[in-house]
Design a protein around this motif. Sequence first.
Motif, PDB file in Angstrom:
ATOM      1  N   VAL A 141      47.755  37.062  46.849  1.00 55.08           N
ATOM      2  CA  VAL A 141      46.995  37.052  45.598  1.00 55.08           C
ATOM      3  C   VAL A 141      45.988  35.903  45.605  1.00 55.08           C
ATOM      4  O   VAL A 141      44.842  36.070  45.176  1.00 55.08           O
ATOM      5  CB  VAL A 141      47.947  36.952  44.384  1.00 55.08           C
ATOM      6  N   ALA A 142      46.387  34.753  46.115  1.00 54.06           N
ATOM      7  CA  ALA A 142      45.480  33.600  46.187  1.00 54.06           C
ATOM      8  C   ALA A 142      44.277  33.914  47.070  1.00 54.06           C
ATOM      9  O   ALA A 142      43.140  33.595  46.721  1.00 54.06           O
ATOM     10  CB  ALA A 142      46.228  32.381  46.717  1.00 54.06           C
ATOM     11  N   VAL A 143      44.510  34.525  48.206  1.00 54.45           N
ATOM     12  CA  VAL A 143      43.412  34.884  49.099  1.00 54.45           C
ATOM     13  C   VAL A 143      42.503  35.915  48.430  1.00 54.45           C
ATOM     14  O   VAL A 143      41.276  35.820  48.509  1.00 54.45           O
ATOM     15  CB  VAL A 143      43.954  35.408  50.446  1.00 54.45           C
ATOM     16  N   LEU A 144      43.084  36.881  47.739  1.00 55.05           N
ATOM     17  CA  LEU A 144      42.290  37.890  47.048  1.00 55.05           C
ATOM     18  C   LEU A 144      41.427  37.271  45.956  1.00 55.05           C
ATOM     19  O   LEU A 144      40.237  37.567  45.845  1.00 55.05           O
ATOM     20  CB  LEU A 144      43.209  38.966  46.453  1.00 55.05           C
ATOM     21  N   VAL A 145      42.005  36.385  45.150  1.00 58.11           N
ATOM     22  CA  VAL A 145      41.255  35.727  44.080  1.00 58.11           C
ATOM     23  C   VAL A 145      40.116  34.898  44.662  1.00 58.11           C
ATOM     24  O   VAL A 145      38.988  34.926  44.161  1.00 58.11           O
ATOM     25  CB  VAL A 145      42.201  34.857  43.224  1.00 58.11           C
ATOM     26  N   SER A 146      40.380  34.184  45.730  1.00 56.92           N
ATOM     27  CA  SER A 146      39.352  33.362  46.358  1.00 56.92           C
ATOM     28  C   SER A 146      38.230  34.214  46.943  1.00 56.92           C
ATOM     29  O   SER A 146      37.055  33.867  46.845  1.00 56.92           O
ATOM     30  CB  SER A 146      39.962  32.495  47.450  1.00 56.92           C
ATOM     31  N   THR A 147      38.595  35.341  47.535  1.00 57.37           N
ATOM     32  CA  THR A 147      37.587  36.237  48.103  1.00 57.37           C
ATOM     33  C   THR A 147      36.711  36.825  47.015  1.00 57.37           C
ATOM     34  O   THR A 147      35.488  36.888  47.154  1.00 57.37           O
ATOM     35  CB  THR A 147      38.271  37.359  48.907  1.00 57.37           C
ATOM     36  N   VAL A 148      37.316  37.241  45.908  1.00 56.88           N
ATOM     37  CA  VAL A 148      36.545  37.780  44.791  1.00 56.88           C
ATOM     38  C   VAL A 148      35.616  36.714  44.222  1.00 56.88           C
ATOM     39  O   VAL A 148      34.446  36.984  43.926  1.00 56.88           O
ATOM     40  CB  VAL A 148      37.485  38.347  43.696  1.00 56.88           C
ATOM     41  N   ALA A 149      36.097  35.489  44.097  1.00 57.53           N
ATOM     42  CA  ALA A 149      35.251  34.403  43.603  1.00 57.53           C
ATOM     43  C   ALA A 149      34.060  34.183  44.528  1.00 57.53           C
ATOM     44  O   ALA A 149      32.928  34.021  44.070  1.00 57.53           O
ATOM     45  CB  ALA A 149      36.065  33.119  43.470  1.00 57.53           C
ATOM     46  N   ALA A 150      34.307  34.185  45.829  1.00 60.95           N
ATOM     47  CA  ALA A 150      33.218  33.985  46.788  1.00 60.95           C
ATOM     48  C   ALA A 150      32.206  35.119  46.719  1.00 60.95           C
ATOM     49  O   ALA A 150      30.992  34.886  46.754  1.00 60.95           O
ATOM     50  CB  ALA A 150      33.784  33.868  48.202  1.00 60.95           C
ATOM     51  N   LEU A 151      32.676  36.350  46.601  1.00 59.88           N
ATOM     52  CA  LEU A 151      31.756  37.482  46.499  1.00 59.88           C
ATOM     53  C   LEU A 151      30.918  37.418  45.224  1.00 59.88           C
ATOM     54  O   LEU A 151      29.714  37.703  45.248  1.00 59.88           O
ATOM     55  CB  LEU A 151      32.535  38.806  46.554  1.00 59.88           C
ATOM     56  N   LEU A 152      31.545  37.047  44.121  1.00 60.27           N
ATOM     57  CA  LEU A 152      30.797  36.929  42.868  1.00 60.27           C
ATOM     58  C   LEU A 152      29.722  35.852  42.967  1.00 60.27           C
ATOM     59  O   LEU A 152      28.595  36.057  42.512  1.00 60.27           O
ATOM     60  CB  LEU A 152      31.749  36.630  41.707  1.00 60.27           C
ATOM     61  N   VAL A 153      30.070  34.724  43.545  1.00 62.70           N
ATOM     62  CA  VAL A 153      29.084  33.656  43.708  1.00 62.70           C
ATOM     63  C   VAL A 153      27.954  34.116  44.617  1.00 62.70           C
ATOM     64  O   VAL A 153      26.778  33.890  44.324  1.00 62.70           O
ATOM     65  CB  VAL A 153      29.752  32.379  44.257  1.00 62.70           C
ATOM     66  N   PHE A 154      28.281  34.792  45.703  1.00 64.20           N
ATOM     67  CA  PHE A 154      27.248  35.280  46.621  1.00 64.20           C
ATOM     68  C   PHE A 154      26.308  36.250  45.912  1.00 64.20           C
ATOM     69  O   PHE A 154      25.089  36.144  46.023  1.00 64.20           O
ATOM     70  CB  PHE A 154      27.891  35.949  47.836  1.00 64.20           C
ATOM     71  N   ILE A 155      26.871  37.191  45.170  1.00 56.69           N
ATOM     72  CA  ILE A 155      26.048  38.179  44.465  1.00 56.69           C
ATOM     73  C   ILE A 155      25.170  37.514  43.412  1.00 56.69           C
ATOM     74  O   ILE A 155      23.969  37.792  43.322  1.00 56.69           O
ATOM     75  CB  ILE A 155      26.940  39.270  43.840  1.00 56.69           C
ATOM     76  N   LEU A 156      25.755  36.615  42.636  1.00 57.26           N
ATOM     77  CA  LEU A 156      24.980  35.943  41.591  1.00 57.26           C
ATOM     78  C   LEU A 156      23.873  35.081  42.185  1.00 57.26           C
ATOM     79  O   LEU A 156      22.740  35.094  41.694  1.00 57.26           O
ATOM     80  CB  LEU A 156      25.893  35.103  40.704  1.00 57.26           C
ATOM     81  N   ARG A 157      24.183  34.325  43.236  1.00 55.62           N
ATOM     82  CA  ARG A 157      23.155  33.476  43.845  1.00 55.62           C
ATOM     83  C   ARG A 157      22.056  34.325  44.475  1.00 55.62           C
ATOM     84  O   ARG A 157      20.887  33.961  44.432  1.00 55.62           O
ATOM     85  CB  ARG A 157      23.772  32.550  44.891  1.00 55.62           C
ATOM     86  N   SER A 158      22.414  35.446  45.062  1.00 56.63           N
ATOM     87  CA  SER A 158      21.407  36.319  45.669  1.00 56.63           C
ATOM     88  C   SER A 158      20.481  36.905  44.599  1.00 56.63           C
ATOM     89  O   SER A 158      19.279  36.973  44.782  1.00 56.63           O
ATOM     90  CB  SER A 158      22.075  37.456  46.446  1.00 56.63           C
ATOM     91  N   ARG A 159      21.040  37.292  43.484  1.00 52.89           N
ATOM     92  CA  ARG A 159      20.231  37.876  42.406  1.00 52.89           C
ATOM     93  C   ARG A 159      19.364  36.840  41.709  1.00 52.89           C
ATOM     94  O   ARG A 159      18.353  37.182  41.115  1.00 52.89           O
ATOM     95  CB  ARG A 159      21.119  38.575  41.391  1.00 52.89           C
ATOM     96  N   LEU A 160      19.772  35.591  41.787  1.00 50.00           N
ATOM     97  CA  LEU A 160      18.975  34.531  41.176  1.00 50.00           C
ATOM     98  C   LEU A 160      17.872  34.042  42.111  1.00 50.00           C
ATOM     99  O   LEU A 160      17.172  33.084  41.793  1.00 50.00           O
ATOM    100  CB  LEU A 160      19.876  33.358  40.770  1.00 50.00           C
ATOM    101  N   GLY A 161      17.744  34.690  43.260  1.00 51.83           N
ATOM    102  CA  GLY A 161      16.630  34.388  44.143  1.00 51.83           C
ATOM    103  C   GLY A 161      16.925  33.402  45.253  1.00 51.83           C
ATOM    104  O   GLY A 161      16.003  32.941  45.918  1.00 51.83           O
ATOM    105  N   ALA A 162      18.160  33.064  45.474  1.00 51.75           N
ATOM    106  CA  ALA A 162      18.493  32.144  46.561  1.00 51.75           C
ATOM    107  C   ALA A 162      18.335  32.860  47.899  1.00 51.75           C
ATOM    108  O   ALA A 162      18.532  34.065  47.996  1.00 51.75           O
ATOM    109  CB  ALA A 162      19.920  31.632  46.409  1.00 51.75           C
ATOM    110  N   ARG A 163      17.978  32.097  48.911  1.00 52.74           N
ATOM    111  CA  ARG A 163      17.927  32.680  50.255  1.00 52.74           C
ATOM    112  C   ARG A 163      19.345  33.057  50.683  1.00 52.74           C
ATOM    113  O   ARG A 163      20.323  32.514  50.170  1.00 52.74           O
ATOM    114  CB  ARG A 163      17.352  31.674  51.238  1.00 52.74           C
ATOM    115  N   ALA A 164      19.434  33.959  51.651  1.00 55.39           N
ATOM    116  CA  ALA A 164      20.744  34.452  52.089  1.00 55.39           C
ATOM    117  C   ALA A 164      21.608  33.316  52.633  1.00 55.39           C
ATOM    118  O   ALA A 164      22.795  33.228  52.331  1.00 55.39           O
ATOM    119  CB  ALA A 164      20.571  35.535  53.140  1.00 55.39           C
ATOM    120  N   GLY A 165      21.030  32.426  53.419  1.00 58.11           N
ATOM    121  CA  GLY A 165      21.801  31.315  53.982  1.00 58.11           C
ATOM    122  C   GLY A 165      22.339  30.398  52.903  1.00 58.11           C
ATOM    123  O   GLY A 165      23.478  29.937  52.976  1.00 58.11           O
ATOM    124  N   GLU A 166      21.512  30.132  51.892  1.00 59.08           N
ATOM    125  CA  GLU A 166      21.964  29.284  50.785  1.00 59.08           C
ATOM    126  C   GLU A 166      23.067  29.976  49.986  1.00 59.08           C
ATOM    127  O   GLU A 166      24.055  29.341  49.602  1.00 59.08           O
ATOM    128  CB  GLU A 166      20.785  28.971  49.869  1.00 59.08           C
TER     129      GLU A 166
END
Length: 66
Positions: free
Chosen positions: A15-40
């Motif tokens: 469950v901890a790994v799943l929660v962490s993975t979901v958090a990382a995916l949400l951050v990636f999606i939000l940062r990408s939509r806000l115009g951040a470069r892929a590496g950032e």
Amino acid sequence: MSGPAAGVRLLWLLVAVLVSTVAALLVFILRSRLGARAGEAVLWAGSAFGGSMVVVLGALVFVFGG
């Protein structure tokens, strides 16, 4: 350690790994939509994953003991 306690700890670890993975995916999606470069966005997602894993695993150690 064996038996039900080990199974419960393994379940909480998954469950901890799943929660962490979901958090990382949400951050990636939000940062990408806000115009951040892929590496950032990847760096932000990695930071979110690591931070959430530390918090969740720390809580598991606190609840279940060492």
